[in-house]
Write a protein that holds these residues in place. Structure first.
Motif, PDB file in Angstrom:
ATOM      1  N   TYR A  93       2.459   9.280  14.689  1.00  0.00           N
ATOM      2  CA  TYR A  93       3.065  10.582  14.370  1.00  0.00           C
ATOM      3  C   TYR A  93       2.104  11.315  13.518  1.00  0.00           C
ATOM      4  O   TYR A  93       2.191  12.742  13.355  1.00  0.00           O
ATOM      5  CB  TYR A  93       4.451  10.586  13.788  1.00  0.00           C
ATOM      6  CG  TYR A  93       5.412   9.829  14.828  1.00  0.00           C
ATOM      7  CD1 TYR A  93       5.351  10.396  16.081  1.00  0.00           C
ATOM      8  CD2 TYR A  93       5.921   8.751  14.860  1.00  0.00           C
ATOM      9  CE1 TYR A  93       6.476   9.840  16.982  1.00  0.00           C
ATOM     10  CE2 TYR A  93       6.824   8.230  15.460  1.00  0.00           C
ATOM     11  CZ  TYR A  93       7.141   8.661  16.714  1.00  0.00           C
ATOM     12  OH  TYR A  93       7.965   8.038  17.387  1.00  0.00           O
ATOM     13  N   ASN A  94       1.685  10.753  12.448  1.00  0.00           N
ATOM     14  CA  ASN A  94       0.812  11.422  11.314  1.00  0.00           C
ATOM     15  C   ASN A  94      -0.572  12.318  12.064  1.00  0.00           C
ATOM     16  O   ASN A  94      -0.850  13.185  11.810  1.00  0.00           O
ATOM     17  CB  ASN A  94       0.298  10.432  10.388  1.00  0.00           C
ATOM     18  CG  ASN A  94       1.744   9.757   9.575  1.00  0.00           C
ATOM     19  OD1 ASN A  94       2.374  10.534   9.304  1.00  0.00           O
ATOM     20  ND2 ASN A  94       1.357   8.749   9.079  1.00  0.00           N
ATOM     21  N   LEU A  95      -1.117  11.365  12.984  1.00  0.00           N
ATOM     22  CA  LEU A  95      -2.409  12.015  13.681  1.00  0.00           C
ATOM     23  C   LEU A  95      -1.767  12.817  14.792  1.00  0.00           C
ATOM     24  O   LEU A  95      -2.587  13.518  15.600  1.00  0.00           O
ATOM     25  CB  LEU A  95      -3.306  10.816  14.246  1.00  0.00           C
ATOM     26  CG  LEU A  95      -3.802  10.012  12.913  1.00  0.00           C
ATOM     27  CD1 LEU A  95      -4.586   8.885  13.637  1.00  0.00           C
ATOM     28  CD2 LEU A  95      -4.839  11.033  12.078  1.00  0.00           C
ATOM     29  N   LYS A  96      -0.569  12.714  15.289  1.00  0.00           N
ATOM     30  CA  LYS A  96      -0.016  13.513  16.425  1.00  0.00           C
ATOM     31  C   LYS A  96      -0.815  13.268  17.604  1.00  0.00           C
ATOM     32  O   LYS A  96      -1.235  13.783  18.621  1.00  0.00           O
ATOM     33  CB  LYS A  96      -0.186  14.841  16.379  1.00  0.00           C
ATOM     34  CG  LYS A  96       0.652  15.612  15.131  1.00  0.00           C
ATOM     35  CD  LYS A  96       0.668  17.037  14.964  1.00  0.00           C
ATOM     36  CE  LYS A  96       1.487  17.754  14.036  1.00  0.00           C
ATOM     37  NZ  LYS A  96       1.318  17.133  12.675  1.00  0.00           N
ATOM     38  N   LEU A  97      -1.003  11.724  17.776  1.00  0.00           N
ATOM     39  CA  LEU A  97      -1.751  11.001  18.833  1.00  0.00           C
ATOM     40  C   LEU A  97      -0.510  10.266  19.475  1.00  0.00           C
ATOM     41  O   LEU A  97       0.257   9.649  18.663  1.00  0.00           O
ATOM     42  CB  LEU A  97      -2.621  10.401  18.444  1.00  0.00           C
ATOM     43  CG  LEU A  97      -4.019  11.039  18.507  1.00  0.00           C
ATOM     44  CD1 LEU A  97      -5.290  10.096  17.922  1.00  0.00           C
ATOM     45  CD2 LEU A  97      -4.516  11.919  19.586  1.00  0.00           C
ATOM     46  N   PHE A  98      -0.298  10.240  20.811  1.00  0.00           N
ATOM     47  CA  PHE A  98       0.993   9.442  21.229  1.00  0.00           C
ATOM     48  C   PHE A  98       0.286   8.593  22.579  1.00  0.00           C
ATOM     49  O   PHE A  98      -0.709   8.745  23.198  1.00  0.00           O
ATOM     50  CB  PHE A  98       1.807  10.405  21.708  1.00  0.00           C
ATOM     51  CG  PHE A  98       2.667  11.187  20.804  1.00  0.00           C
ATOM     52  CD1 PHE A  98       3.238  10.649  19.678  1.00  0.00           C
ATOM     53  CD2 PHE A  98       2.048  12.669  20.525  1.00  0.00           C
ATOM     54  CE1 PHE A  98       3.832  11.360  18.541  1.00  0.00           C
ATOM     55  CE2 PHE A  98       2.360  13.226  19.469  1.00  0.00           C
ATOM     56  CZ  PHE A  98       3.196  12.803  18.562  1.00  0.00           C
ATOM     57  N   ASN A  99       1.128   7.614  22.668  1.00  0.00           N
ATOM     58  CA  ASN A  99       0.828   6.661  23.860  1.00  0.00           C
ATOM     59  C   ASN A  99       0.458   7.313  24.954  1.00  0.00           C
ATOM     60  O   ASN A  99       1.227   7.988  25.598  1.00  0.00           O
ATOM     61  CB  ASN A  99       2.022   5.625  24.063  1.00  0.00           C
ATOM     62  CG  ASN A  99       1.809   4.443  24.902  1.00  0.00           C
ATOM     63  OD1 ASN A  99       0.708   4.327  25.540  1.00  0.00           O
ATOM     64  ND2 ASN A  99       2.873   3.668  24.973  1.00  0.00           N
ATOM     65  N   GLY A 100      -0.419   7.101  25.674  1.00  0.00           N
ATOM     66  CA  GLY A 100      -1.077   7.583  26.929  1.00  0.00           C
ATOM     67  C   GLY A 100      -1.897   8.946  26.702  1.00  0.00           C
ATOM     68  O   GLY A 100      -2.634   9.162  27.875  1.00  0.00           O
ATOM     69  N   ASP A 101      -2.353   9.234  25.575  1.00  0.00           N
ATOM     70  CA  ASP A 101      -3.395  10.323  25.462  1.00  0.00           C
ATOM     71  C   ASP A 101      -4.675   9.637  25.560  1.00  0.00           C
ATOM     72  O   ASP A 101      -5.022   8.842  25.207  1.00  0.00           O
ATOM     73  CB  ASP A 101      -3.270  10.930  23.917  1.00  0.00           C
ATOM     74  CG  ASP A 101      -1.763  11.750  23.634  1.00  0.00           C
ATOM     75  OD1 ASP A 101      -1.455  12.196  24.607  1.00  0.00           O
ATOM     76  OD2 ASP A 101      -1.714  12.108  22.443  1.00  0.00           O
ATOM     77  N   VAL A 102      -5.681  10.792  26.223  1.00  0.00           N
ATOM     78  CA  VAL A 102      -6.943  10.261  26.542  1.00  0.00           C
ATOM     79  C   VAL A 102      -8.081  11.033  26.085  1.00  0.00           C
ATOM     80  O   VAL A 102      -7.736  12.303  25.777  1.00  0.00           O
ATOM     81  CB  VAL A 102      -7.126  10.368  28.268  1.00  0.00           C
ATOM     82  CG1 VAL A 102      -8.362  10.170  28.416  1.00  0.00           C
ATOM     83  CG2 VAL A 102      -6.135   9.097  28.772  1.00  0.00           C
ATOM     84  N   GLY A 103      -9.007  10.943  25.469  1.00  0.00           N
ATOM     85  CA  GLY A 103      -9.906  11.447  24.556  1.00  0.00           C
ATOM     86  C   GLY A 103     -11.143  10.723  25.194  1.00  0.00           C
ATOM     87  O   GLY A 103     -11.512   9.717  25.754  1.00  0.00           O
ATOM     88  N   ILE A 104     -12.327  11.494  24.861  1.00  0.00           N
ATOM     89  CA  ILE A 104     -13.705  11.149  25.311  1.00  0.00           C
ATOM     90  C   ILE A 104     -14.702  11.502  24.023  1.00  0.00           C
ATOM     91  O   ILE A 104     -14.588  12.283  23.253  1.00  0.00           O
ATOM     92  CB  ILE A 104     -14.237  12.141  26.450  1.00  0.00           C
ATOM     93  CG1 ILE A 104     -13.336  11.926  27.496  1.00  0.00           C
ATOM     94  CG2 ILE A 104     -15.737  11.910  26.648  1.00  0.00           C
ATOM     95  CD1 ILE A 104     -13.834  12.538  28.912  1.00  0.00           C
ATOM     96  N   THR A 105     -15.535  10.207  23.641  1.00  0.00           N
ATOM     97  CA  THR A 105     -16.373  10.389  22.517  1.00  0.00           C
ATOM     98  C   THR A 105     -17.649  11.336  23.105  1.00  0.00           C
ATOM     99  O   THR A 105     -18.091  11.152  24.162  1.00  0.00           O
ATOM    100  CB  THR A 105     -16.764   8.760  22.401  1.00  0.00           C
ATOM    101  OG1 THR A 105     -15.603   7.951  22.312  1.00  0.00           O
ATOM    102  CG2 THR A 105     -17.641   8.720  21.148  1.00  0.00           C
TER     103      THR A 105
END
Length: 604
Positions: free
Chosen positions: A483-495
């Motif tokens: 919740y602090n980073l506002k990232l949630f289970n299932g979010d996808v990112g790219i390096t």
């Protein structure tokens, strides 16, 4: 008679010991019931149905146990100080039908049912029928091919009921329908303010909904004043409720309701019972609650099958004579209705299933296989897969030692374009062109091994740097909520290298507002590489092409809902790698999560 066996986890055993200790007794049957309840919740159920084990010989961790008949079992458990009837504040709750709950799950279910039943009972009779008929003609100018236009039916249900559930597969127009619902609600308000919130379970689903709403609004046949008031912002459910740092509670609750007149949730099949109950409890008493989703998809990863239960477990919609007559007056078409005077379930007139698919043409293999799978016809699905359809193909699954050789061409074809992207925006856009979906997490056909195999293929062709853990293009999937980073289970990112700093790697995530945000890899919560992902984790996503990989041997995890969900992630092409026997067996197996919600909402 011996029923199925149970393999308990360490948590199951410790929980049973704890409950037995709290009871101050030595009841062997309480220990058994508590361990099986923990096991049931861990498997996604809300409760343990005692009727399924009463009077049977069951196997637990290899040992055999005789369970008393239902009445004796029910009475014995209620005689212990840790088991109460509904309404009692005890660690475990046992209802009259033999459903045994953890107290908090019983409370979640009760809270959600209370809100839904309350909203379903509120009449919304203040409809300007002339204005609505004009709006329906304007926003739905086409003529239905056969019978009623079910999108129009959904609009009327959403305007007449404070709670409305709209179900349909990919391509049936759920998002298009909800944009028109919003426009017509605004027209009915006649310049009165209407506060509307749009939400989805994950950041990616929220971004997709935002994009869809924006594109559909551009061609909407409405006055500018209406279009200007259609909300474009889409939030995750967690962000909407306002997580409190260091707590599992939210800022908005029944004590501090959300300030919205309408709350719309997309991809509702992904929402587990605890979160849905907290959202429902935070609604204003007179707020509209509109849920969109596909009832045939997999249930949430966590406990419950909320959308499936709210849809009555797949039953046909039920409409009152009054609703059918009103729809006929507004549209000129009739829909089936219950006989006058017949007692109707609480959610009558609240559920609409969209039936026409606008994405897949009549000869689409994806559509045909999806229908066959939903109908439990595995052999028919195989026949279609092996037929002439150009958008879906069957391949016999190779042995584990042949996987790399067999999949290399598809992996290179699927991922080379995004890895060649020059910007983050290009990489994020191209990455969803292709995905490998696995049925399992572990084993040679599971996500963990397949991701390693894909990295080996890409390294071998020089497409990723084998010397760096955070190589350019590394895709990651967040596996917990932060919740602090506002990232949630299932979010996808790219390096990608930080173009505005020293070029060090950063991980870029799509934001719900349509932008992109980035974080240092060291700040990320639990995550994993995601060239391949489980079908469960793919819910809420769509890809141009999909490769689905099934194991050589059957597993209880393989169900028709799993197969249907995987197939319908593809917009253009699906390749399925599997064993015919395993595939047919999986199609015959349905997901069955135990709860009392369906009965509470649909019992007359």
């Amino acid at each position: 008679m011996v029923t199925k066996g149970f393999e308990l986890s360490a948590i199951d055993r410790h929980f049973a010991d704890f409950i037995l200790g709290e009871s101050g007794g030595t009841s062997a049957i309480l220990k058994v019931a508590a361990s099986l309840l923990s096991n049931a919740v861990g498997s996604g159920n809300i409760c343990l149905n005692l009727a399924e084990i009463a009077g049977k010989e069951i196997r637990i961790d290899g040992g055999q146990i005789s369970v008393p008949e239902f009445e004796n079992l029910h009475t014995s458990l209620l005689e212990t100080p840790v088991v109460g009837s509904p309404g009692d504040f005890r660690p475990l709750v046992l209802d009259g039908d033999g459903r045994l709950y953890l107290y908090r799950y019983w409370k979640y279910e009760q809270d959600l049912a209370r809100v839904i039943l309350g909203k379903a009972a509120i009449p919304c009779d203040r409809i300007d029928q002339v204005l609505l008929a004009n709006g329906l003609d304007r926003l739905f100018p086409g003529v239905a091919e056969k019978g009623a236009d079910w999108q129009k039916v959904a609009v009327l249900a959403a305007l007449r009921k404070k709670c409305c559930i709209i179900s349909g597969g990919p391509g049936t127009g759920k998002t298009s329908t909800v944009v028109k619902i919003i426009a017509l609600l605004l027209e009915q308000a006649k310049n009165e303010p209407v506060r509307i919130a749009l939400a989805a379970p994950t950041g990616k689903a929220a971004a997709r909904l935002k994009e869809s709403v924006g594109s559909m609004t551009e061609t909407l046949d409405c006055a500018d004043a209406i279009i200007d008031h259609i909300p474009y912002e889409v939030s995750t459910i967690h962000r909407l409720l306002g997580p409190i740092s260091g707590s599992v509670r939210f800022r908005y609750s029944d004590k501090n309701p959300l300030p919205y007149d309408v709350v719309i949730v997309d991809e509702a099949s992904m929402v587990a019972l605890p979160l849905m109950a907290k959202l429902a409890a935070a609604l204003k008493p007179d707020a509209r609650f509109i849920l969109l989703g596909d009832r045939d998809q997999l249930a949430s990863v966590e406990a419950g099958a909320v959308l499936g239960d709210m849809c009555g477990g797949g039953q046909e919609e039920i409409f009152s004579t009054e609703f059918s007559d009103l729809f006929a007056n507004l549209s000129g078409d009739r829909i089936p209705s219950a006989p006058p005077g017949e007692r109707l379930p609480p959610l009558a007139d609240s559920l609409v299933v969209l039936k026409k698919n606008y994405r897949f043409p009549a000869d689409s293999g994806i559509g045909a296989v999806g229908r066959a799978v939903n109908a439990g016809k595995g052999a028919d699905a195989i026949a279609i897969l092996k037929g002439d359809a150009t958008d879906i193909d069957w391949h016999d699954v190779p042995r584990p030692d042949e996987l790399k050789k067999v999949l290399t061409e598809a992996i290179l074809d699927g991922y080379a374009m995004y890895l060649a992207a020059g910007t983050v925006a290009e990489a994020l856009g191209r990455f969803d062109a292709f995905r490998v979906l696995c049925a399992l997490r572990q084993g040679p056909y599971g996500v963990a091994d397949i991701n390693v195999l894909i990295e080996e293929i890409l390294m071998g062709r020089g497409l990723i740097d084998p010397q760096q853990r955070w190589y350019k293009g590394r895709p990651v999937l967040i596996t917990v909520n932060d919740y602090n980073l506002k990232l949630f289970n299932g979010d996808v990112g790219i390096t990608f290298p930080d173009s505005e700093g020293d070029g060090s790697p950063r991980v870029f995530f799509p934001a719900p507002d349509g932008g992109v945000r980035n974080l240092s890899p060291v700040r990320l919560p639990a995550h994993e590489t995601v060239f391949a992902m489980t079908i469960h984790k793919s819910q809420g996503s769509e890809f141009d092409r999909v490769h689905m990989l099934f194991p050589e041997n059957d597993s209880p995890i393989l169900t028709r809902e799993l197969i249907y969900t995987g197939i319908t992630r593809a917009r253009e092409k699906v390749d399925i790698w599997g064993s015919e026997d395993v595939f047919v067996s999986a199609v015959s197996r349905r997901t069955d999560r135990k709860s009392g919600l369906r009965e509470a909402l649909w019992t007359v």
